[in-house]
Design a protein around this motif. Structure first.
Motif, PDB file in Angstrom:
ATOM      1  N   GLN A 161       5.954 -28.389  31.287  1.00  0.00           N
ATOM      2  CA  GLN A 161       5.416 -28.778  32.597  1.00  0.00           C
ATOM      3  C   GLN A 161       3.899 -28.980  32.523  1.00  0.00           C
ATOM      4  O   GLN A 161       3.376 -29.931  33.095  1.00  0.00           O
ATOM      5  CB  GLN A 161       5.719 -27.709  33.646  1.00  0.00           C
ATOM      6  CG  GLN A 161       7.025 -27.885  34.339  1.00  0.00           C
ATOM      7  CD  GLN A 161       7.163 -26.928  35.513  1.00  0.00           C
ATOM      8  OE1 GLN A 161       6.798 -25.766  35.433  1.00  0.00           O
ATOM      9  NE2 GLN A 161       7.713 -27.429  36.595  1.00  0.00           N
ATOM     10  N   GLN A 162       3.211 -28.090  31.821  1.00  0.00           N
ATOM     11  CA  GLN A 162       1.759 -28.231  31.679  1.00  0.00           C
ATOM     12  C   GLN A 162       1.404 -29.514  30.933  1.00  0.00           C
ATOM     13  O   GLN A 162       0.443 -30.201  31.292  1.00  0.00           O
ATOM     14  CB  GLN A 162       1.167 -27.010  30.959  1.00  0.00           C
ATOM     15  CG  GLN A 162       1.236 -25.733  31.760  1.00  0.00           C
ATOM     16  CD  GLN A 162       0.575 -25.853  33.112  1.00  0.00           C
ATOM     17  OE1 GLN A 162      -0.536 -26.354  33.238  1.00  0.00           O
ATOM     18  NE2 GLN A 162       1.266 -25.427  34.156  1.00  0.00           N
ATOM     19  N   ASP A 163       2.174 -29.844  29.905  1.00  0.00           N
ATOM     20  CA  ASP A 163       1.943 -31.090  29.162  1.00  0.00           C
ATOM     21  C   ASP A 163       2.142 -32.302  30.071  1.00  0.00           C
ATOM     22  O   ASP A 163       1.381 -33.273  30.004  1.00  0.00           O
ATOM     23  CB  ASP A 163       2.884 -31.184  27.955  1.00  0.00           C
ATOM     24  CG  ASP A 163       2.631 -30.107  26.916  1.00  0.00           C
ATOM     25  OD1 ASP A 163       1.547 -29.471  26.945  1.00  0.00           O
ATOM     26  OD2 ASP A 163       3.530 -29.882  26.070  1.00  0.00           O
ATOM     27  N   ILE A 164       3.150 -32.236  30.908  1.00  0.00           N
ATOM     28  CA  ILE A 164       3.424 -33.337  31.835  1.00  0.00           C
ATOM     29  C   ILE A 164       2.292 -33.475  32.839  1.00  0.00           C
ATOM     30  O   ILE A 164       1.838 -34.587  33.131  1.00  0.00           O
ATOM     31  CB  ILE A 164       4.781 -33.118  32.545  1.00  0.00           C
ATOM     32  CG1 ILE A 164       5.920 -33.349  31.551  1.00  0.00           C
ATOM     33  CG2 ILE A 164       4.922 -34.030  33.757  1.00  0.00           C
ATOM     34  CD1 ILE A 164       7.280 -32.956  32.072  1.00  0.00           C
ATOM     35  N   ILE A 165       1.810 -32.359  33.353  1.00  0.00           N
ATOM     36  CA  ILE A 165       0.709 -32.397  34.323  1.00  0.00           C
ATOM     37  C   ILE A 165      -0.521 -33.058  33.694  1.00  0.00           C
ATOM     38  O   ILE A 165      -1.192 -33.876  34.323  1.00  0.00           O
ATOM     39  CB  ILE A 165       0.392 -30.982  34.842  1.00  0.00           C
ATOM     40  CG1 ILE A 165       1.517 -30.506  35.759  1.00  0.00           C
ATOM     41  CG2 ILE A 165      -0.950 -30.924  35.560  1.00  0.00           C
ATOM     42  CD1 ILE A 165       1.472 -29.036  36.116  1.00  0.00           C
ATOM     43  N   LYS A 166      -0.800 -32.739  32.438  1.00  0.00           N
ATOM     44  CA  LYS A 166      -1.933 -33.363  31.743  1.00  0.00           C
ATOM     45  C   LYS A 166      -1.731 -34.863  31.591  1.00  0.00           C
ATOM     46  O   LYS A 166      -2.653 -35.645  31.802  1.00  0.00           O
ATOM     47  CB  LYS A 166      -2.134 -32.721  30.368  1.00  0.00           C
ATOM     48  CG  LYS A 166      -2.715 -31.341  30.418  1.00  0.00           C
ATOM     49  CD  LYS A 166      -2.819 -30.734  29.036  1.00  0.00           C
ATOM     50  CE  LYS A 166      -3.213 -29.277  29.115  1.00  0.00           C
ATOM     51  NZ  LYS A 166      -3.129 -28.607  27.815  1.00  0.00           N
TER      52      LYS A 166
ATOM     53  N   ASN B 126       9.723 -24.197  28.914  1.00  0.00           N
ATOM     54  CA  ASN B 126       9.769 -25.236  29.943  1.00  0.00           C
ATOM     55  C   ASN B 126       8.489 -25.276  30.777  1.00  0.00           C
ATOM     56  O   ASN B 126       8.053 -26.340  31.196  1.00  0.00           O
ATOM     57  CB  ASN B 126      11.001 -25.052  30.827  1.00  0.00           C
ATOM     58  CG  ASN B 126      12.250 -25.526  30.130  1.00  0.00           C
ATOM     59  OD1 ASN B 126      12.480 -26.728  30.002  1.00  0.00           O
ATOM     60  ND2 ASN B 126      13.060 -24.603  29.642  1.00  0.00           N
ATOM     61  N   GLU B 127       7.876 -24.127  30.997  1.00  0.00           N
ATOM     62  CA  GLU B 127       6.595 -24.103  31.710  1.00  0.00           C
ATOM     63  C   GLU B 127       5.502 -24.772  30.876  1.00  0.00           C
ATOM     64  O   GLU B 127       4.640 -25.457  31.422  1.00  0.00           O
ATOM     65  CB  GLU B 127       6.214 -22.668  32.067  1.00  0.00           C
ATOM     66  CG  GLU B 127       7.036 -22.107  33.202  1.00  0.00           C
ATOM     67  CD  GLU B 127       6.781 -20.631  33.482  1.00  0.00           C
ATOM     68  OE1 GLU B 127       7.138 -20.188  34.589  1.00  0.00           O
ATOM     69  OE2 GLU B 127       6.249 -19.922  32.603  1.00  0.00           O
ATOM     70  N   GLN B 128       5.556 -24.616  29.556  1.00  0.00           N
ATOM     71  CA  GLN B 128       4.593 -25.290  28.688  1.00  0.00           C
ATOM     72  C   GLN B 128       4.793 -26.806  28.766  1.00  0.00           C
ATOM     73  O   GLN B 128       3.832 -27.563  28.826  1.00  0.00           O
ATOM     74  CB  GLN B 128       4.725 -24.814  27.235  1.00  0.00           C
ATOM     75  CG  GLN B 128       3.754 -25.479  26.286  1.00  0.00           C
ATOM     76  CD  GLN B 128       2.303 -25.286  26.682  1.00  0.00           C
ATOM     77  OE1 GLN B 128       1.864 -24.162  26.904  1.00  0.00           O
ATOM     78  NE2 GLN B 128       1.550 -26.366  26.795  1.00  0.00           N
TER      79      GLN B 128
END
Length: 149
Positions: free
Chosen positions: A78-83, A74-76
């Protein structure tokens, strides 16, 4: 950039918030896992080294590993969403015309309708759609001309 990607912005923000809640729930579950008691083998500190058994207490390692895996996954995401959010915001930031930039901000980031945006900017709602289409068409023709070089 296209309208489909731009329309994803608000859904991505909501998904990011949901992921944050989900990750916190997983962390809470790790903290509430039952303790497991076991013994490990060690050797005494002085010669002759005699094997000794030391009792240990820890959270259920299998359950903790599964929850850790879910947290990392889920943290990964989140990183994709931030990008993806950064890509959309970067695109809007580089729109040269300030009124067009404001239109994109209001429609895609704030989620206002063309009519609401037009009312606030004192423009016809049909003008809002045209300005968005024109900006996206300019970018598309710019991209095509630079890819052919």
């Amino acid at each position: 950039m296209n309208k489909i990607k731009l329309r994803q912005y608000r859904a991505l923000v909501r998904e990011q918030q949901l992921l944050e809640t989900k990750i916190q729930r997983y962390k809470d579950r790790i903290n509430n896992l039952p303790d497991v008691y076991d013994k490990v083998q060690a050797s005494s500190a002085e010669f002759p080294y005699v094997p000794i058994h030391i009792p240990v207490k820890a959270k259920d390692p299998e359950a903790a590993a599964e929850l850790d895996k879910l947290i990392r996954m889920n943290e990964q995401r989140q990183q994709d969403i931030i990008k993806a959010l950064a890509e959309i915001e970067e695109y809007i930031k580089h729109i040269p015309d300030s009124e067009d930039r404001l239109i994109f901000e209001m429609v895609y980031l704030q989620g206002k309708t063309y009519r609401e945006t037009g009312d606030e900017l004192h423009l016809a709602f049909s003008t809002i759609g045209k300005r968005i289409s024109d900006q996206l068409a300019r970018d598309e023709s710019f991209d095509k001309s630079h890819k052919s070089k």
